[in-house]
Design an enzyme around this catalytic site. Structure first.
Site, PDB file in Angstrom:
ATOM      1  N   PRO A 151     -84.554  30.002   7.840  1.00  0.00           N
ATOM      2  CA  PRO A 151     -84.397  31.322   8.476  1.00  0.00           C
ATOM      3  C   PRO A 151     -85.705  31.808   9.119  1.00  0.00           C
ATOM      4  CG  PRO A 151     -83.401  31.308   6.292  1.00  0.00           C
ATOM      5  CD  PRO A 151     -84.184  30.035   6.415  1.00  0.00           C
ATOM      6  N   TYR A 204     -76.575  25.544  -1.552  1.00  0.00           N
ATOM      7  CA  TYR A 204     -77.119  26.693  -2.289  1.00  0.00           C
ATOM      8  C   TYR A 204     -76.516  28.001  -1.751  1.00  0.00           C
ATOM      9  CZ  TYR A 204     -80.689  29.686  -4.462  1.00  0.00           C
ATOM     10  OH  TYR A 204     -81.345  30.646  -5.203  1.00  0.00           O
ATOM     11  N   ASP A 205     -76.605  28.186  -0.408  1.00  0.00           N
ATOM     12  CA  ASP A 205     -76.138  29.439   0.204  1.00  0.00           C
ATOM     13  C   ASP A 205     -74.643  29.659  -0.060  1.00  0.00           C
ATOM     14  OD1 ASP A 205     -78.604  28.869   1.314  1.00  0.00           O
ATOM     15  OD2 ASP A 205     -78.024  29.267   3.377  1.00  0.00           O
ATOM     16  N   GLY A 246     -95.410  28.815  11.864  1.00  0.00           N
ATOM     17  CA  GLY A 246     -95.854  29.826  10.890  1.00  0.00           C
ATOM     18  C   GLY A 246     -95.499  31.247  11.289  1.00  0.00           C
ATOM     19  N   VAL A 305     -95.329  29.653  -1.638  1.00  0.00           N
ATOM     20  CA  VAL A 305     -96.458  30.261  -2.362  1.00  0.00           C
ATOM     21  C   VAL A 305     -97.104  29.231  -3.287  1.00  0.00           C
ATOM     22  CG1 VAL A 305     -97.140  32.019  -4.039  1.00  0.00           C
ATOM     23  CG2 VAL A 305     -95.585  32.624  -2.183  1.00  0.00           C
ATOM     24  N   SER A 306     -96.292  28.508  -4.052  1.00  0.00           N
ATOM     25  CA  SER A 306     -96.879  27.527  -4.976  1.00  0.00           C
ATOM     26  C   SER A 306     -97.531  26.382  -4.205  1.00  0.00           C
ATOM     27  CB  SER A 306     -95.830  27.020  -5.958  1.00  0.00           C
ATOM     28  OG  SER A 306     -94.675  26.614  -5.278  1.00  0.00           O
TER      29      SER A 306
HETATM   30  N1  UDP Z   1     -93.043  26.800   4.113  1.00  0.00           N
HETATM   31  C1  UDP Z   1     -94.277  26.450   4.637  1.00  0.00           C
HETATM   32  N2  UDP Z   1     -95.062  25.595   3.938  1.00  0.00           N
HETATM   33  C2  UDP Z   1     -94.702  25.080   2.732  1.00  0.00           C
HETATM   34  C3  UDP Z   1     -93.452  25.448   2.192  1.00  0.00           C
HETATM   35  C4  UDP Z   1     -92.638  26.311   2.908  1.00  0.00           C
HETATM   36  O1  UDP Z   1     -94.647  26.881   5.736  1.00  0.00           O
HETATM   37  O2  UDP Z   1     -95.493  24.306   2.151  1.00  0.00           O
HETATM   38  C5  UDP Z   1     -92.207  27.762   4.849  1.00  0.00           C
HETATM   39  C6  UDP Z   1     -90.724  27.417   4.934  1.00  0.00           C
HETATM   40  O3  UDP Z   1     -90.457  26.620   6.074  1.00  0.00           O
HETATM   41  C7  UDP Z   1     -90.111  28.799   5.048  1.00  0.00           C
HETATM   42  C8  UDP Z   1     -91.032  29.694   4.226  1.00  0.00           C
HETATM   43  O4  UDP Z   1     -92.261  28.980   4.126  1.00  0.00           O
HETATM   44  O5  UDP Z   1     -90.107  29.244   6.375  1.00  0.00           O
HETATM   45  C9  UDP Z   1     -90.499  29.982   2.847  1.00  0.00           C
HETATM   46  O6  UDP Z   1     -90.113  28.763   2.276  1.00  0.00           O
HETATM   47  P1  UDP Z   1     -89.721  28.608   0.761  1.00  0.00           P
HETATM   48  O7  UDP Z   1     -89.390  27.167   0.545  1.00  0.00           O
HETATM   49  O8  UDP Z   1     -90.776  29.209  -0.100  1.00  0.00           O
HETATM   50  O9  UDP Z   1     -88.450  29.512   0.549  1.00  0.00           O
HETATM   51  P2  UDP Z   1     -87.156  29.882   1.425  1.00  0.00           P
HETATM   52  O10 UDP Z   1     -87.315  31.316   1.718  1.00  0.00           O
HETATM   53  O11 UDP Z   1     -87.156  29.068   2.695  1.00  0.00           O
HETATM   54  O12 UDP Z   1     -86.013  29.549   0.551  1.00  0.00           O
END
Ligand code: UDP
Length: 346
Positions: free
Chosen positions: A284, A155-156, A217, A198-199
């Site tokens: 990240p 993706y990146d 977290g 979020v979802s």
């Molecule tokens: N994450 C989480 N719980 C979840 C899904 C994601 O703690 O159920 C974390 C994930 O490891 C990341 C952040 O939330 O650090 C954002 O993840 P996401 O997949 O939404 O998007 P990203 O910014 O990583 O593409």
């Protein structure tokens, strides 16, 4: 916004951000042709758009030769938005080869279409081009810190290659190009199984399941409500005489995933249980956009406070779960504080 003189092609228009963009363009009086392979789109996004007279759907995958329904109409296109690509790490890593080709082959095909037709072209790139950033917040001139071998690279690096193509077309005068680097966006019309934070957290909270936090977290993201993101994309596309430079589109409010859980808990929908899961590889640690350029050039900044955007999103997800016949547990707060139910290798 005044509608452009010809139809707008939105590749990826049945997806999460794409469907909001199509609706905004249609409501402004535009004609929209949506090209989508329905890989990650929601069927109901499409059904809602099909109620608009100015909307046409064409099924097709941008890694394949473009369908005749697109090439035959191409001379009429005034604008081409490229949003065609899965954006959730779970979904784009499910078929990494396809993700890379979507960004590279898809973008070059749509750029060539823009070159042939004179349509203005906007690529939706991503904050992922900054990888694991070494500076905060991230301005557009930061060149990033990306692994080209890890699981996110499809993706990146795919988006970085897509940007390269876009700027080469611009430098050679082959197309009028815009590049938006979108940071984490959330809102209604995400898939229930999208897999992004979020979802996931909202669905878990509404269903009374433990909230999954990956790692401890402490990692941060900056979440932008989808209506704000779409406003930024349209402003960028319609801005006249802009330098061909990337523009960050995102919200500057940076929060940890633990803080996101707190906000969701305070909305009264979250259960109190949390389960930790291992942090995915190359996840990240920090991400926050510098939006000075968007402010200066587009007069744009996000307007929706996180709490408000999350409340609207929760409401939408609750309706969606109910219409799928799934139980919704609202206001499930038993006592102050949270219980930790598992440590799961964080
Ligand atoms: N994450 C989480 N719980 C979840 C899904 C994601 O703690 O159920 C974390 C994930 O490891 C990341 C952040 O939330 O650090 C954002 O993840 P996401 O997949 O939404 O998007 P990203 O910014 O990583 O593409």
């Amino acid at each position: 916004m005044t509608a452009p003189s010809g139809p707008t092609l939105v590749a990826g228009g049945a997806g999460f951000i794409g469907s909001h963009l199509c609706r905004a363009l249609l409501e402004a009086g535009g004609q929209v042709v949506c090209l989508d392979n329905l890989q990650t789109a929601r069927a109901s996004n499409l059904l809602a758009l099909e109620r608009h007279a100015g909307f046409t759907f064409v099924h097709g995958d941008v890694t394949q030769p473009l369908p005749e329904a697109i090439t035959a109409r191409a001379p009429g296109f005034a604008r081409i938005y490229n949003l065609a690509c899965a954006a959730s790490p779970d979904l784009y890593q499910a078929d990494p080869e396809h993700t890379m080709l979507t960004n590279v082959v898809g973008t070059v095909q749509l750029l060539r279409l823009a070159e042939q037709t004179g349509a203005r072209f906007l690529l939706t790139s991503t904050s992922e081009v900054y990888g694991e950033p070494e500076i905060h917040p991230q301005p557009e001139h930061y060149r990033g810190h990306v692994s080209c071998t890890g699981p996110r690279a499809c993706y990146d690096e795919g988006k970085r290659a897509a940007e390269t193509l876009a700027f080469d077309f611009a430098r050679r005068g082959r197309a009028d190009v815009r590049v938006a680097r979108i940071f984490n966006t959330y809102g209604p019309q995400m898939r229930l199984d999208d897999g992004r934070v979020v979802s996931n957290l909202i669905c878990q909270a509404l269903s009374g399941e433990p909230l999954t936090i990956y790692g401890d977290g402490s990692q941060t993201r900056s979440f932008c409500y989808v209506a704000d993101t779409v406003d930024g994309l349209i402003r960028l596309m319609e801005c006249e005489g802009i330098d061909p430079q990337p523009v960050n589109i995102g919200n500057q409010q940076e929060i940890t995933i633990n803080e996101l859980v707190e906000v969701l808990s305070s909305l009264g929908t979250a259960p109190l249980d949390i389960v930790h899961r291992p942090l995915p590889m190359d996840d990240p640690q920090r991400r926050r956009p510098d939006i000075s350029r968007a402010r200066a050039v587009l007069g744009w900044e996000p307007l929706t406070p996180l709490r408000e955007g999350l409340a609207m999103t929760c409401e939408w997800f609750a309706g969606e779960l109910r219409s799928n016949g799934l139980p919704v547990t609202t206001g499930a707060r038993a006592a102050p504080g949270r219980r930790r139910v598992a440590a799961g290798g964080a």
